[in-house]
Design a protein around this motif. Sequence first.
Motif, short mmCIF file in Angstrom:
data_model
loop_
_atom_site.label_atom_id
_atom_site.label_comp_id
_atom_site.label_asym_id
_atom_site.label_seq_id
_atom_site.Cartn_x
_atom_site.Cartn_y
_atom_site.Cartn_z
N GLN A 123 0.83 -1.21 0.00
CA GLN A 123 0.00 0.00 0.00
C GLN A 123 0.86 1.25 0.00
O GLN A 123 0.58 2.21 -0.71
N ARG A 124 1.91 1.23 0.79
CA ARG A 124 2.82 2.37 0.86
C ARG A 124 3.48 2.60 -0.50
O ARG A 124 3.58 3.73 -0.97
N GLN A 125 3.90 1.52 -1.16
CA GLN A 125 4.53 1.66 -2.47
C GLN A 125 3.54 2.18 -3.51
O GLN A 125 3.87 3.03 -4.32
N ALA A 126 2.30 1.68 -3.46
CA ALA A 126 1.28 2.16 -4.39
C ALA A 126 1.02 3.64 -4.18
O ALA A 126 0.88 4.41 -5.14
N LEU A 127 0.96 4.07 -2.93
CA LEU A 127 0.75 5.48 -2.63
C LEU A 127 1.93 6.32 -3.09
O LEU A 127 1.76 7.40 -3.67
N THR A 128 3.14 5.81 -2.89
CA THR A 128 4.34 6.51 -3.34
C THR A 128 4.35 6.65 -4.87
O THR A 128 4.63 7.73 -5.41
N ASP A 129 4.02 5.55 -5.56
CA ASP A 129 3.98 5.59 -7.03
C ASP A 129 2.95 6.61 -7.51
O ASP A 129 3.21 7.38 -8.44
N TRP A 130 1.78 6.62 -6.87
CA TRP A 130 0.73 7.56 -7.24
C TRP A 130 1.20 9.00 -7.04
O TRP A 130 1.03 9.86 -7.90
N ALA A 131 1.81 9.27 -5.88
CA ALA A 131 2.26 10.63 -5.58
C ALA A 131 3.35 11.09 -6.54
O ALA A 131 3.34 12.22 -7.01
N GLU A 132 4.27 10.20 -6.84
CA GLU A 132 5.38 10.56 -7.74
C GLU A 132 4.91 10.74 -9.18
O GLU A 132 5.51 11.48 -9.94
N ALA A 133 3.82 10.08 -9.55
CA ALA A 133 3.30 10.22 -10.92
C ALA A 133 2.60 11.55 -11.12
O ALA A 133 2.41 12.00 -12.24
N GLY A 134 2.22 12.20 -10.03
CA GLY A 134 1.57 13.51 -10.14
C GLY A 134 0.12 13.44 -10.58
O GLY A 134 -0.45 14.43 -11.00
N ASP A 135 -0.50 12.28 -10.48
CA ASP A 135 -1.91 12.10 -10.87
C ASP A 135 -2.79 12.44 -9.67
O ASP A 135 -3.21 11.57 -8.93
N PHE A 136 -3.08 13.72 -9.50
CA PHE A 136 -3.79 14.16 -8.31
C PHE A 136 -5.25 14.51 -8.57
O PHE A 136 -5.85 15.23 -7.82
N GLN A 137 -5.81 14.02 -9.65
CA GLN A 137 -7.22 14.29 -9.93
C GLN A 137 -8.08 13.41 -9.03
O GLN A 137 -7.89 12.20 -8.99
N PRO A 138 -9.01 14.00 -8.32
CA PRO A 138 -9.86 13.18 -7.45
C PRO A 138 -10.74 12.25 -8.27
O PRO A 138 -11.19 12.60 -9.36
N ARG A 139 -10.95 11.08 -7.73
CA ARG A 139 -11.80 10.11 -8.43
C ARG A 139 -13.26 10.37 -8.13
O ARG A 139 -14.13 10.03 -8.89
N ARG A 140 -13.54 10.98 -6.97
CA ARG A 140 -14.91 11.29 -6.60
C ARG A 140 -14.89 12.46 -5.62
O ARG A 140 -13.92 12.66 -4.90
N ALA A 141 -15.94 13.21 -5.61
CA ALA A 141 -16.05 14.31 -4.66
C ALA A 141 -16.55 13.75 -3.33
O ALA A 141 -17.47 12.93 -3.30
N VAL A 142 -15.91 14.16 -2.25
CA VAL A 142 -16.30 13.69 -0.93
C VAL A 142 -16.62 14.91 -0.08
O VAL A 142 -15.85 15.88 -0.06
#
Length: 110
Positions: free
Chosen positions: A5-24
């Motif tokens: 999970q930590r690696q997946a989160l790190t990969d996501w953060a480093e990719a710069g894909d910060f678009q929300p998937r849903r509004a909360v």
Amino acid sequence: MSTDQRQALTDWAEAGDFQPRRAVTGDHAAADGSALLAAAGIDLNELERRVGGRPRLGGHPGVKGERSPRVNVAVDDQTDLDIERVRAARGMTRSALVRAALRDYLGKAG
């Protein structure tokens, strides 16, 4: 949080894909935020205590989030310089100096 999970989160953060998937919003947003903070190892009770703010001045208990009364005053440049000079010499904050000066003045004014 697992290593995967930590690696997946790190990969996501480093990719710069910060678009929300849903509004909360509302309670769901609060729950998601709390879960994220807890996953980061933040003590939520300590955070809540700190975010509650400073205690009210004068030792009067207040309602959480209730501020001490405020007085905002505009001053000329020389007064501002004088406040800074005296504050620095006495090792006080600007607010503490102005509160002390106002209490002294009002005490003498009767």
